[in-house]
Design a protein around this motif. Structure first.
Motif, PDB file in Angstrom:
ATOM      1  N   THR A  73       0.709  -1.202   0.086  1.00 24.01           N
ATOM      2  CA  THR A  73      -0.028  -0.333   0.145  1.00 24.01           C
ATOM      3  C   THR A  73       0.988   1.304   0.018  1.00 24.01           C
ATOM      4  O   THR A  73       0.267   2.397   0.002  1.00 24.01           O
ATOM      5  N   PRO A  92      -3.133  -0.111  -3.798  1.00 24.84           N
ATOM      6  CA  PRO A  92      -4.062   0.853  -4.480  1.00 24.84           C
ATOM      7  C   PRO A  92      -3.411   1.664  -5.414  1.00 24.84           C
ATOM      8  O   PRO A  92      -2.753   2.800  -5.329  1.00 24.84           O
ATOM      9  N   LEU A 111      -7.054  -1.459  -5.089  1.00 27.54           N
ATOM     10  CA  LEU A 111      -7.620  -1.332  -3.702  1.00 27.54           C
ATOM     11  C   LEU A 111      -7.849   0.411  -3.742  1.00 27.54           C
ATOM     12  O   LEU A 111      -8.450   0.719  -2.841  1.00 27.54           O
ATOM     13  N   ASN A 113      -7.813   4.238  -3.280  1.00 25.49           N
ATOM     14  CA  ASN A 113      -6.976   5.092  -2.513  1.00 25.49           C
ATOM     15  C   ASN A 113      -7.154   5.055  -1.120  1.00 25.49           C
ATOM     16  O   ASN A 113      -7.994   4.314  -0.806  1.00 25.49           O
ATOM     17  N   HIS A 114      -6.427   5.633  -0.414  1.00 25.84           N
ATOM     18  CA  HIS A 114      -6.510   5.642   1.051  1.00 25.84           C
ATOM     19  C   HIS A 114      -7.758   6.298   1.722  1.00 25.84           C
ATOM     20  O   HIS A 114      -8.155   6.157   2.919  1.00 25.84           O
ATOM     21  N   GLU A 116     -10.859   6.129   0.391  1.00 22.81           N
ATOM     22  CA  GLU A 116     -11.949   5.312   0.636  1.00 22.81           C
ATOM     23  C   GLU A 116     -11.370   3.905  -0.160  1.00 22.81           C
ATOM     24  O   GLU A 116     -11.693   3.458  -1.458  1.00 22.81           O
ATOM     25  N   PRO A 117     -10.429   3.137   0.770  1.00 18.90           N
ATOM     26  CA  PRO A 117      -9.801   1.998  -0.132  1.00 18.90           C
ATOM     27  C   PRO A 117     -11.141   0.854  -0.081  1.00 18.90           C
ATOM     28  O   PRO A 117     -11.942   0.750   0.732  1.00 18.90           O
ATOM     29  N   ASP A 118     -10.616  -0.099  -1.006  1.00 21.25           N
ATOM     30  CA  ASP A 118     -11.408  -1.221  -1.262  1.00 21.25           C
ATOM     31  C   ASP A 118     -11.111  -2.300  -0.229  1.00 21.25           C
ATOM     32  O   ASP A 118     -10.064  -3.148  -0.770  1.00 21.25           O
ATOM     33  N   ASN A 132       2.673  -2.167   4.499  1.00 20.11           N
ATOM     34  CA  ASN A 132       1.780  -1.055   4.667  1.00 20.11           C
ATOM     35  C   ASN A 132       2.372   0.106   5.114  1.00 20.11           C
ATOM     36  O   ASN A 132       3.127   0.115   6.292  1.00 20.11           O
ATOM     37  N   PHE A 136      -1.378   5.136   3.710  1.00 23.75           N
ATOM     38  CA  PHE A 136      -2.394   3.771   4.425  1.00 23.75           C
ATOM     39  C   PHE A 136      -1.938   3.723   6.082  1.00 23.75           C
ATOM     40  O   PHE A 136      -2.522   2.622   6.601  1.00 23.75           O
ATOM     41  N   HIS A 139      -4.983   2.756   8.325  1.00 21.21           N
ATOM     42  CA  HIS A 139      -5.547   1.807   8.023  1.00 21.21           C
ATOM     43  C   HIS A 139      -5.054   0.381   8.757  1.00 21.21           C
ATOM     44  O   HIS A 139      -5.429  -0.603   8.294  1.00 21.21           O
TER      45      HIS A 139
END
Length: 338
Positions: A73, A92, A111, A113-114, A116-118, A132, A136, A139
């Motif tokens: 990420t 992402p 994924l 973006n930071h 609204e990550p999938d 990570n 991110f 998250h």
């Protein structure tokens, strides 16, 4: 706001670098045993059993070696991974450089973006290793909860640490986790060489100012604390033309062109944010255009003498050790370095 790790981890950054470096040295084929026979034997056994031990900001981590399903990420380490031929199952891609091989790989789950990550995509990727960090960072806990069987490596850097040391520590950590110690060492050596060139080329009597352009505006980047360029002042021991504290450490501070002109810097270091994030085909006023068309800046020494060094066009999306190396080499070249 103080970085959440500083209270408990900032004092051990140097020790972390030493631990990761020691682990990397101990894992090279044919290398001499590390000091402390028991530790060296344990490290060897770990590798033979399919794991490697690394130390990040969270502590000591047992990483599968080789990892089979990798998620990354952190945009600051992905270019190195791509160059090393490390396959990833998810990333992402919206906030990663567009020239990565992953960007055109349909097997890589995007994924987003930071912001609204999938996270469903992350779960579907079923990773055994997640690297990570950076955008991110917030998250981390969610990712740990969603993929509890994956090993997490925190690739974040300490924003209060020395730029060159943090870049080296970060890429060394990633190289060790992925079994690419030699590749990481080469990147660190290149960075050190570029810093040496730029430092030798710079005349400390000359003043320097950092600027960031975005949306048609020119913003001031404060020495040390300002976005991307700020830490460079300490790394190269630059003489600031203006020592105004940063209000916005991410996007630069409002400044009038008259204030820039009054400070009259001998050199300008400039990041064009729009060059990295503007949609393909979109029209925008680039940094060179904004500076050249500002009447108030035409008598500034840096502008008159052409002493303007621009960060790589995609810097806002990379910000990695390679990008800084290229920038330092550009500084050295512009200042007449050998």
């Amino acid at each position: 706001m103080q970085h959440p790790r500083h209270l408990r981890l900032a004092p051990v950054v140097t020790a972390t670098v030493a631990l990761v470096t020691l682990a990397a040295c101990g894992s090279d084929a044919g290398s001499a045993p590390a000091a402390g026979g028991d530790d060296a034997a344990e490290g060897s056994a770990d590798q033979q059993s399919g794991t490697v031990q690394v130390t990040d900001f969270q502590g000591t981590v047992e990483v599968p070696s080789p990892a089979e399903r990798v998620v990354v990420t952190d945009n600051r380490v992905v270019r190195a991974m791509d160059a090393w031929g490390v396959d990833v199952v998810a990333a992402p891609l919206d906030i990663f450089p567009g020239d990565l091989s992953y960007a055109s790989d349909e097997d890589v789950i995007n994924l987003g973006n930071h912001g609204e990550p999938d996270m469903e995509g992350l779960v579907a990727a079923d990773p055994d290793l997640v690297l990570n960090g950076y955008r991110f960072e917030s998250h981390y806990a969610d990712i740990t909860e969603l993929v509890p069987d994956a090993v997490m490596v925190d690739t974040s850097t300490d924003p209060e640490g020395a730029l060159e040391e943090e870049l080296a520590r970060q890429i060394t950590l990633v190289g060790e986790a992925l079994g690419h110690q030699d590749g990481a060492a080469e990147l660190v050596a290149d960075l050190e060489a570029s810093i040496e060139r730029a430092t030798e080329a710079y005349d400390p009597e000359q003043t320097v100012m950092g600027l960031l352009t975005s949306g048609g505006d020119i913003s001031y980047v404060a020495p040390v604390t300002g976005r991307s360029i700020g830490p460079v002042f300490e790394t190269l021991d630059l003489n600031p033309a203006l020592e105004q504290a940063a209000d916005d450490t991410s996007h630069g501070d409002d400044i009038s062109v008259e204030a820039i002109a009054e400070a009259n810097p001998d050199w300008l270091l400039v990041m064009d944010r729009d060059a990295a994030i503007a949609a393909e085909g979109a029209e925008f006023s680039g940094a060179e255009e904004l500076i050249s068309e500002s009447a108030a800046l035409q008598n500034v020494t840096a502008v008159q003498e052409g002493n303007i060094v621009y960060l790589p066009a995609d810097f806002y999306l990379t910000e990695d050790i390679q990008a800084y190396t290229a920038f330092f080499d550009s500084v050295a070249d512009a200042m007449g370095g050998s």
